[in-house]
Scaffold this active site. Structure first.
Site, PDB file in Angstrom:
ATOM      1  N   ALA A 190      10.085  -2.700   0.799  1.00 16.36           N
ATOM      2  CA  ALA A 190      11.226  -3.482   0.333  1.00 16.36           C
ATOM      3  C   ALA A 190      11.699  -3.002  -1.032  1.00 16.36           C
ATOM      4  O   ALA A 190      12.881  -3.107  -1.351  1.00 16.36           O
ATOM      5  CB  ALA A 190      10.856  -4.959   0.264  1.00 16.36           C
ATOM      6  N   THR A 191      10.798  -2.454  -1.858  1.00 17.96           N
ATOM      7  CA  THR A 191      11.224  -1.974  -3.179  1.00 17.96           C
ATOM      8  C   THR A 191      12.214  -0.831  -3.026  1.00 17.96           C
ATOM      9  O   THR A 191      13.259  -0.802  -3.671  1.00 17.96           O
ATOM     10  CB  THR A 191      10.008  -1.527  -4.001  1.00 17.96           C
ATOM     11  OG1 THR A 191       9.140  -2.636  -4.130  1.00 17.96           O
ATOM     12  CG2 THR A 191      10.426  -1.049  -5.361  1.00 17.96           C
TER      13      THR A 191
ATOM     14  N   GLN B 147      10.208 -11.885   2.063  1.00 17.76           N
ATOM     15  CA  GLN B 147       9.368 -13.052   2.308  1.00 17.76           C
ATOM     16  C   GLN B 147       9.930 -13.950   3.396  1.00 17.76           C
ATOM     17  O   GLN B 147       9.304 -14.924   3.767  1.00 17.76           O
ATOM     18  CB  GLN B 147       9.257 -13.892   1.021  1.00 17.76           C
ATOM     19  CG  GLN B 147       8.622 -13.187  -0.141  1.00 17.76           C
ATOM     20  CD  GLN B 147       7.118 -13.149  -0.017  1.00 17.76           C
ATOM     21  OE1 GLN B 147       6.542 -13.775   0.852  1.00 17.76           O
ATOM     22  NE2 GLN B 147       6.490 -12.397  -0.875  1.00 17.76           N
TER      23      GLN B 147
ATOM     24  N   HIS C 183       4.416  -5.468   5.166  1.00 14.96           N
ATOM     25  CA  HIS C 183       3.093  -6.010   4.874  1.00 14.96           C
ATOM     26  C   HIS C 183       3.122  -7.487   4.515  1.00 14.96           C
ATOM     27  O   HIS C 183       2.089  -8.071   4.233  1.00 14.96           O
ATOM     28  CB  HIS C 183       2.371  -5.196   3.804  1.00 14.96           C
ATOM     29  CG  HIS C 183       2.933  -5.332   2.426  1.00 14.96           C
ATOM     30  ND1 HIS C 183       2.356  -6.129   1.469  1.00 14.96           N
ATOM     31  CD2 HIS C 183       4.005  -4.767   1.837  1.00 14.96           C
ATOM     32  CE1 HIS C 183       3.063  -6.045   0.357  1.00 14.96           C
ATOM     33  NE2 HIS C 183       4.060  -5.219   0.551  1.00 14.96           N
TER      34      HIS C 183
ATOM     35  N   THR D  97      10.654  12.642   6.892  1.00 16.52           N
ATOM     36  CA  THR D  97      10.021  12.375   8.179  1.00 16.52           C
ATOM     37  C   THR D  97       9.659  10.902   8.266  1.00 16.52           C
ATOM     38  O   THR D  97       9.097  10.342   7.328  1.00 16.52           O
ATOM     39  CB  THR D  97       8.743  13.216   8.327  1.00 16.52           C
ATOM     40  OG1 THR D  97       9.098  14.571   8.175  1.00 16.52           O
ATOM     41  CG2 THR D  97       8.106  12.990   9.676  1.00 16.52           C
TER      42      THR D  97
ATOM     43  N   CYS E  21      -2.377 -14.189 -18.000  1.00 18.94           N
ATOM     44  CA  CYS E  21      -3.478 -13.276 -17.730  1.00 18.94           C
ATOM     45  C   CYS E  21      -3.266 -12.437 -16.487  1.00 18.94           C
ATOM     46  O   CYS E  21      -3.969 -11.479 -16.257  1.00 18.94           O
ATOM     47  CB  CYS E  21      -4.804 -14.018 -17.641  1.00 18.94           C
ATOM     48  SG  CYS E  21      -4.786 -15.392 -16.547  1.00 18.94           S
TER      49      CYS E  21
END
EC number: 2.8.1.7
Lengths: 86, 452
Positions: B122-123, B230, B252, B290, B376
């Site tokens: 998707a990127t 999503q 994925h 390809t 974090c």
């Protein structure tokens, strides 16, 4: 009218008892159990013969895929238990 | 006879449901206990966990469905030809396989197979859509509209375009995460080349009002791009109903393999773009290179499966989401859901816990694999930009946790996640003097802190 009752019952029993139908992976094992049970339940009330034949053929095809898949996944079992299995 | 016993014991040991652990009987019990513990637990990054954590991060990625994995194997082993080789059987077989996958993907979104271009994810699809469309029309169209809660790849592509001289409007969102349609209408100018709004947000899970946005774009004749990574396979997607010009998809996120995605490019009316990958002109000239046959097959199988299982999965995941939310709300107060509760995909639950410090909460939840919007997990010290765009306070943004529920999640996992989260939050709140003050009825926002 072809009745599949005895075959369906035997497949159902085999699916839940046989080790060759159970993944070593917790999530996949639980999903397979739930999905097969729900799959049988959803098709229980079918009366149209062509639909019944279709469902039976699909179940048999899925069984082939399941057995092959379980065999492959059992060659690569997870190295530590899942937290849920303690 | 002996050989039969030996072979049956080996078979029994090898087919144990969990990892094989051979007990060393000749060691003393204490030493044996120590070695067994070390064999069974996991030690990584200075943290010891007793087993594999339960996976509740389905928005980051999903495990491959075994049925999809099975569909990839036969072709991957036997049909290894290059799908663009036109001269021999291997090429023809591989090309057939890719075309079958193309039809499966197209059926899921209600498009024609000729409108699907396979990419590496998707990127890449987002980059191609945003940069490609604007570069093609750069003489006449100078303006792009997007939202503040888009995925990083879209925002970064827009920043790149800004450096090249285009103008970008980042639409703010309301506090429930949805786009304000009036603001969108006002922001569209005669030289707007693209509107890019994602269908389902990956952090907070809200579903944008796609039909209305599509209608507005149609009125003003602006191409509508959406990042639906999503959304496909989870909510019903119809490119005709939503009037979509470009759509990015990822494998994925729907139980397919990593490394493959697709871009839907509408043909009627035709959307033109400049390709990002130049080369031999494969994939209608829009993505040379390809085709990754095995991955593409997996993507097609995943889409096919998602279409069949969408209703069943939706019912299961909705039940689990209610169980999770009610379970936590019964035992804790001060729990806030980030994002609209009505217009939401049920597999994404983003919660903020008041009066709790974010990093210590995450440190205690090592047995649950979740994601958070706090500092974090990002490289900088800032909380997630999506939560900031929603107007969430800094302290609430730091304690946000994103639970991702999927096809393979079980009820027991949800109960365990509820138990662990509640235990950790209660423990932290007991230690917190701020919470004590709140319990006594003092309003924290109006305290005059004295300087020492």
């Amino acid at each position: 009218m072809v009745s599949y009752r005895s075959e369906v019952v035997s497949i159902c029993r085999a699916l839940f008892r046989a080790r060759r139908h159970q993944y070593p992976h917790y999530n996949l094992r639980e999903y397979t159990k739930r999905r097969t049970l729900d799959g049988f339940r959803m098709n229980k009330k079918l009366t149209d013969q062509s639909k019944v034949n279709e469902a039976y053929a699909e179940a048999k095809a899925q069984l082939v895929v399941l057995e092959r898949s379980v065999k492959l996944y059992s060659l690569y079992p997870p190295k530590t238990k899942n937290i849920m299995e303690f | 006879m002996a050989s039969k016993v030996i072979s049956s014991t080996i078979r029994r040991t090898l087919s144990k449901p969990h990892g094989v652990v051979f007990r060393r009987h000749h060691l003393s019990t204490a030493a044996a206990a120590a070695t067994d513990y070390e064999d069974e637990s996991i030690m990584m990054k200075g943290v010891r966990i007793s087993g594999r954590p339960l996976y509740l991060d389905m928005q980051a990625t999903t495990p491959i469905d075994p049925r999809v994995f099975d569909a990839m194997n036969d072709s991957g082993i036997n049909e290894y030809g290059n799908p663009h080789s036109r001269t021999h059987l291997y090429g023809w077989e591989a090309e057939n396989a890719v075309e079958v996958a193309r039809i499966q993907v197209a059926k899921l979104i209600g498009a024609s197979p000729k409108e699907i271009i396979f990419m590496s994810g998707a990127t890449e699809a987002n980059n191609t859509a945003v940069k490609g469309v604007m570069h093609f029309y750069k003489d006449t169209k100078k303006h792009v509209i997007t939202t503040q809660t888009e995925h990083k790849c879209v925002l970064d592509s827009c920043r790149h375009l800004q450096q090249e001289g285009f103008e970008v409007t980042y639409l703010p969102v309301k506090t429930d995460g949805l786009v304000d349609l009036e603001m969108l209408r006002e922001a569209i100018r005669p030289d707007t080349g693209l509107v890019s709004i994602m269908a389902v947000n990956n952090e907070i899970g809200v579903v944008q009002p796609m039909e209305e946005i599509g209608q507005i774009c149609k009125e003003h004749n602006v191409p509508f791009h959406t990042d639906a990574a999503q959304a496909i396979g989870k909510i019903p997607v119809d490119v005709k109903k939503w009037n979509i010009g470009l759509m990015s998809m990822s494998a994925h996120k729907i139980y397919g393999p990593k490394g493959v995605g697709a871009l839907f490019v509408r043909r009627r009316p035709r959307i033109r773009l400049e390709p990002l990958m130049n080369g031999g002109g494969q994939e209608r000239g829009l993505r040379s290179g390809t085709a990754a046959t095995q991955q593409i097959l997996g993507f097609g199988a995943a889409c096919d499966l998602a279409m069949k299982e969408m209703e069943y999965d939706e019912k299961w995941i909705k039940g689990l989401q209610e169980r999770l939310l009610n379970g936590i709300r019964e035992k804790l107060d001060g729990v806030v859901v980030n994002g609209s509760m009505e217009s939401r995909y049920s597999g994404n639950l983003n919660l903020s816990f008041a009066y709790v410090e974010g990093e210590s909460l995450l440190m205690g939840l090592k047995e649950v694999a979740v994601s958070s919007g706090s500092a974090c997990t990002s490289a900088s010290l800032e909380p997630s930009y999506v939560l900031r765009a929603l107007g969430v306070d800094e302290d609430m943004a730091h304690t946000s946790i994103r639970f991702g529920i999927g096809r393979f999640t079980t009820k027991e996992e949800i109960d365990k996640a509820v138990e662990l989260t509640v235990k950790q939050v209660v423990k932290l709140r007991e230690m917190s003097p701020l919470y004590e003050m709140v319990k006594e009825g003092i309003d924290i926002k109006n305290i005059q802190w004295s300087q020492h």
